[in-house]
Design a protein around this motif. Sequence first.
Motif, short mmCIF file in Angstrom:
data_model
loop_
_atom_site.label_atom_id
_atom_site.label_comp_id
_atom_site.label_asym_id
_atom_site.label_seq_id
_atom_site.Cartn_x
_atom_site.Cartn_y
_atom_site.Cartn_z
N MET A 1 0.85 -1.16 0.00
CA MET A 1 0.00 0.00 0.00
C MET A 1 0.90 1.23 0.00
O MET A 1 1.75 1.37 0.86
N PRO A 2 0.71 2.11 -0.95
CA PRO A 2 1.53 3.33 -0.99
C PRO A 2 1.38 4.15 0.29
O PRO A 2 0.33 4.16 0.93
N LEU A 6 -1.91 4.90 2.93
CA LEU A 6 -1.88 4.52 4.34
C LEU A 6 -2.08 5.75 5.23
O LEU A 6 -2.87 5.72 6.18
N SER A 7 -1.41 6.84 4.92
CA SER A 7 -1.56 8.07 5.71
C SER A 7 -2.98 8.59 5.67
O SER A 7 -3.53 9.01 6.69
N ASP A 8 -3.59 8.55 4.49
CA ASP A 8 -4.98 9.01 4.35
C ASP A 8 -5.93 8.13 5.16
O ASP A 8 -6.83 8.63 5.83
N ARG A 9 -5.74 6.82 5.10
CA ARG A 9 -6.61 5.90 5.86
C ARG A 9 -6.45 6.10 7.36
O ARG A 9 -7.43 6.10 8.11
N LEU A 10 -5.21 6.27 7.81
CA LEU A 10 -4.98 6.49 9.24
C LEU A 10 -5.59 7.81 9.68
O LEU A 10 -6.14 7.92 10.78
N ALA A 11 -5.52 8.83 8.84
CA ALA A 11 -6.14 10.12 9.15
C ALA A 11 -7.65 9.97 9.28
O ALA A 11 -8.28 10.53 10.19
N GLN A 12 -8.26 9.20 8.37
CA GLN A 12 -9.70 8.96 8.43
C GLN A 12 -10.08 8.21 9.71
O GLN A 12 -11.09 8.54 10.35
N LEU A 13 -9.28 7.22 10.07
CA LEU A 13 -9.55 6.48 11.31
C LEU A 13 -9.39 7.38 12.53
O LEU A 13 -10.13 7.25 13.50
N GLY A 14 -8.44 8.31 12.46
CA GLY A 14 -8.28 9.27 13.54
C GLY A 14 -9.48 10.20 13.67
O GLY A 14 -9.96 10.46 14.77
#
Length: 58
Positions: A1-2, A6-14
């Motif tokens: 996963m680029p 990953l950063s975008d998904r973690l931001a959404q989860l945050g």
Amino acid sequence: MPDKVLSDRLAQLGEAGVVQRDRRPGWPPRVRYTLTAHGNRLGPVLQTLWDWGAEAPV
């Protein structure tokens, strides 16, 4: 996963309150993510999905 994905998904989860981001001091910059109480409540749901997937016919 680029990295960007990953950063975008973690931001959404945050934003959803599932994970908490903890920036660590030093160089290079480091970030640690931990589950929040809300995120821990997903455990039984994820376990059920895991069990269901394990039973699926191949």
